[in-house]
Design a protein around this motif. Structure first.
Motif, mmCIF file in Angstrom:
data_model
loop_
_atom_site.group_PDB
_atom_site.id
_atom_site.type_symbol
_atom_site.label_atom_id
_atom_site.label_comp_id
_atom_site.label_asym_id
_atom_site.label_seq_id
_atom_site.Cartn_x
_atom_site.Cartn_y
_atom_site.Cartn_z
ATOM 1 N N SER A 34 0.853 -1.172 0.000
ATOM 2 C CA SER A 34 0.000 0.000 0.000
ATOM 3 C C SER A 34 0.894 1.229 0.000
ATOM 4 C CB SER A 34 -0.932 -0.002 1.214
ATOM 5 O OG SER A 34 -1.944 0.957 1.055
ATOM 6 N N SER A 35 0.280 2.407 0.018
ATOM 7 C CA SER A 35 1.043 3.648 0.010
ATOM 8 C C SER A 35 0.144 4.802 0.422
ATOM 9 C CB SER A 35 1.625 3.916 -1.384
ATOM 10 O OG SER A 35 0.567 4.044 -2.319
ATOM 11 N N LYS A 36 0.753 5.956 0.649
ATOM 12 C CA LYS A 36 0.002 7.157 1.000
ATOM 13 C C LYS A 36 -0.978 7.491 -0.123
ATOM 14 C CE LYS A 36 0.718 11.980 2.376
ATOM 15 N NZ LYS A 36 1.738 13.024 2.675
ATOM 16 N N GLY A 37 -2.230 7.772 0.276
ATOM 17 C CA GLY A 37 -3.259 8.105 -0.696
ATOM 18 C C GLY A 37 -4.116 6.937 -1.126
ATOM 19 N N SER A 38 -3.668 5.709 -0.855
ATOM 20 C CA SER A 38 -4.481 4.550 -1.227
ATOM 21 C C SER A 38 -5.536 4.289 -0.162
ATOM 22 C CB SER A 38 -3.587 3.321 -1.411
ATOM 23 O OG SER A 38 -2.890 3.025 -0.221
ATOM 24 N N THR A 39 -6.423 3.371 -0.447
ATOM 25 C CA THR A 39 -7.536 3.074 0.457
ATOM 26 C C THR A 39 -7.233 1.828 1.271
ATOM 27 O OG1 THR A 39 -9.124 4.061 -1.056
ATOM 28 C CG2 THR A 39 -9.992 2.582 0.625
ATOM 29 N N ALA A 40 -7.363 1.959 2.556
ATOM 30 C CA ALA A 40 -7.210 0.794 3.434
ATOM 31 C C ALA A 40 -8.534 0.058 3.506
ATOM 32 C CB ALA A 40 -6.774 1.236 4.813
ATOM 33 N N ILE A 41 -8.454 -1.251 3.310
ATOM 34 C CA ILE A 41 -9.654 -2.086 3.376
ATOM 35 C C ILE A 41 -9.547 -2.991 4.593
ATOM 36 C CG2 ILE A 41 -11.015 -3.831 2.185
ATOM 37 C CD1 ILE A 41 -9.886 -2.703 -0.446
ATOM 38 N N LYS A 42 -10.588 -3.011 5.373
ATOM 39 C CA LYS A 42 -10.591 -3.808 6.603
ATOM 40 C C LYS A 42 -10.289 -5.276 6.291
ATOM 41 C CE LYS A 42 -13.577 -4.885 10.564
ATOM 42 N NZ LYS A 42 -14.929 -4.685 11.139
ATOM 43 N N GLY A 43 -9.271 -5.819 6.967
ATOM 44 C CA GLY A 43 -8.924 -7.221 6.793
ATOM 45 C C GLY A 43 -7.944 -7.506 5.674
ATOM 46 N N THR A 44 -7.561 -6.480 4.882
ATOM 47 C CA THR A 44 -6.607 -6.668 3.785
ATOM 48 C C THR A 44 -5.244 -6.119 4.201
ATOM 49 O OG1 THR A 44 -8.363 -6.467 2.145
ATOM 50 C CG2 THR A 44 -6.096 -6.162 1.367
ATOM 51 N N PRO A 45 -4.185 -6.944 4.209
ATOM 52 C CA PRO A 45 -2.871 -6.487 4.683
ATOM 53 C C PRO A 45 -2.332 -5.308 3.878
ATOM 54 C CG PRO A 45 -2.922 -8.879 4.482
ATOM 55 C CD PRO A 45 -4.169 -8.367 3.838
ATOM 56 N N ILE A 46 -1.670 -4.389 4.564
ATOM 57 C CA ILE A 46 -0.998 -3.271 3.894
ATOM 58 C C ILE A 46 0.525 -3.430 3.945
ATOM 59 C CG2 ILE A 46 -2.904 -1.686 4.361
ATOM 60 C CD1 ILE A 46 -1.103 -0.459 6.584
ATOM 61 N N ALA A 47 1.025 -4.446 4.669
ATOM 62 C CA ALA A 47 2.461 -4.739 4.743
ATOM 63 C C ALA A 47 2.633 -6.134 5.335
ATOM 64 C CB ALA A 47 3.200 -3.706 5.584
ATOM 65 N N THR A 48 3.844 -6.672 5.161
ATOM 66 C CA THR A 48 4.174 -7.986 5.735
ATOM 67 C C THR A 48 5.475 -7.871 6.503
ATOM 68 O OG1 THR A 48 3.100 -9.082 3.869
ATOM 69 C CG2 THR A 48 4.546 -10.419 5.233
ATOM 70 N N ILE A 49 5.472 -8.410 7.727
ATOM 71 C CA ILE A 49 6.641 -8.343 8.606
ATOM 72 C C ILE A 49 7.106 -9.762 8.915
ATOM 73 C CG2 ILE A 49 7.441 -7.683 10.922
ATOM 74 C CD1 ILE A 49 5.506 -5.356 10.799
ATOM 75 N N ALA A 50 8.428 -9.938 8.992
ATOM 76 C CA ALA A 50 8.981 -11.253 9.359
ATOM 77 C C ALA A 50 10.159 -11.064 10.297
ATOM 78 C CB ALA A 50 9.416 -12.009 8.122
ATOM 79 N N ASP A 51 10.348 -12.047 11.165
ATOM 80 C CA ASP A 51 11.493 -12.064 12.068
ATOM 81 C C ASP A 51 12.654 -12.742 11.354
ATOM 82 O OD1 ASP A 51 13.336 -12.203 14.046
ATOM 83 O OD2 ASP A 51 12.137 -13.428 15.423
ATOM 84 N N LEU A 52 13.622 -11.952 10.872
ATOM 85 C CA LEU A 52 14.726 -12.509 10.081
ATOM 86 C C LEU A 52 15.778 -13.202 10.930
ATOM 87 C CD1 LEU A 52 15.275 -9.794 7.328
ATOM 88 C CD2 LEU A 52 13.736 -11.744 7.377
ATOM 89 N N SER A 53 15.629 -13.146 12.248
ATOM 90 C CA SER A 53 16.565 -13.876 13.110
ATOM 91 C C SER A 53 16.108 -15.327 13.313
ATOM 92 C CB SER A 53 16.681 -13.188 14.471
ATOM 93 O OG SER A 53 15.454 -13.253 15.174
#
Length: 361
Positions: free
Chosen positions: A185-204
């Motif tokens: 996602s990005s600034k100006g886009s629409t956030a939709i409930k339940g739809t991810p806007i980013a993904t995070i992982a523990d690289l350790s």
């Protein structure tokens, strides 16, 4: 006259036989003289020059190598709980974030208005309830009127708290610490409930998941703590080869009946330099034995080898079909530790053939 002619013919015949006899006797003595004066020669078997190698003590490993990909043990999507326009987007791919950090901000204005309305409604019902409560204590209003106003007040309070909660959700936060793998996602886009806007992982905490054939199941199920496993990122034009050991995290408790495969889960012991999605090779040592061995290239295609009998300097055949071997070396049976094995020339000789040992290049 006829009598004389017959005598002459008979004489000529006898003379011819005598001459032939003399010729044959002469040939006989001539041949006898020839063979008696000829130098006798005996056949000498040709000697084949060969190069040899001596057995050495080595550790011989049987291993298998699989291709796979690195993945994070836990990949957490950052998901908004409310909808709206994203007015700020604070992260980019590769950023490290802590649990509770704000990833993005959704336009709060509609939710602020909603909260103000709910607050005003609640305060109105709270005032009404306080008046009714005073009258109720003096028995000026009925129990039913008191309960009705109290229920209305409580409902408005719940509405106000819900509006406050939704307003807080306009700050979309990370629910775990880790590295931002993907921004969708990005600034100006629409956030939709339940739809991810980013993904995070523990690289350790990086893992590798393998699909292995059923034949390996008992091996991994019974030896999961003692197996030597190496994970390698192959070298490229822009990066060197990177290697780490790995440990078995778990072995799937069942074999898929369709594919006849089971899953093996590995954890990278040193994940530095590796990242999710990276192509890697996984080498697993299945067995190790130590003893006197020769190079695999020394044995022929039928898994036989030849060594030199130094007493007679002849080649001797040795069947190694049942020997323990890997791609590089062959473990010898006992009793052959001090033999010289033919390493060059073995494909053109036979057992018992005379050989001479020459030095290799």
């Amino acid at each position: 006259g006829a009598m004389n002619t017959k005598k002459t013919s008979k004489f000529q015949t006898v003379l011819m036989y005598v001459v032939l006899l003399v010729i044959f006797i002469g040939l006989f003595f001539l041949l006898r003289w020839f063979y008696s004066t000829r130098t006798e020669s005996t056949y000498t078997r040709p000697t084949s020059p060969v190069e040899v190698e001596r057995p050495e003590v080595r550790k011989i490993q049987k291993d298998v190598t699989f291709s796979s990909y690195v993945s994070a043990d836990s990949i957490i999507p950052v998901t908004p709980y409310v909808e709206g326009t994203i007015i700020e987007y604070y992260v980019k791919e590769g950023d490290y974030v802590k649990e509770g950090d704000v990833i993005a901000k959704i336009d709060p204005e509609p939710y602020e208005l909603q909260y103000e309305q709910a607050t005003s409604a609640y305060l109105g019902y709270e005032s009404s309830f306080q008046r009714i409560e005073k009258l109720y204590k003096t028995n000026s209003v009925s129990q039913q009127d008191y309960d009705t106003v109290k229920a209305q007040r409580d409902a408005m309070k719940a509405q106000m708290e819900l509006a406050k909660l939704q307003l807080s959700y306009t700050d979309v936060v990370a629910h775990a610490s880790g590295t931002v793998l993907k921004t969708v996602s990005s600034k100006g886009s629409t956030a939709i409930k339940g739809t991810p806007i980013a993904t995070i992982a523990d690289l350790s905490d990086l893992v590798v998941n393998l699909n292995l054939g059923e034949k390996y199941y008992a091996f991994f199920a019974n030896n999961s703590s003692d197996i030597s496993i190496t994970v390698t990122r192959p070298s490229s034009s822009y990066s060197e080869k990177l290697t780490t050991t790995a440990s078995i995290k778990s072995v799937s408790p069942y074999v898929d009946p369709t594919s006849r495969n089971f899953k093996l889960y590995l954890t990278l012991d040193n994940p530095e330099g590796f990242t999710p999605g990276m192509f890697i090779k996984v080498n697993i040592v299945l067995d190790t034995k130590e003893g006197y061995s020769i190079n695999r290239r020394t044995i022929k295609l039928d898994n036989s080898a030849y060594y030199v009998d130094e007493a007679s300097m002849t080649a001797k055949y040795l069947d190694l079909s049942d020997a323990y071997m890997n791609e590089d070396y062959v473990l010898l049976p006992s009793g052959y530790e001090d033999k010289s094995f033919i390493s060059k020339g073995q494909n053109s000789i036979f057992s018992g053939q005379a050989v001479s040992i020459v030095e290799g290049n």
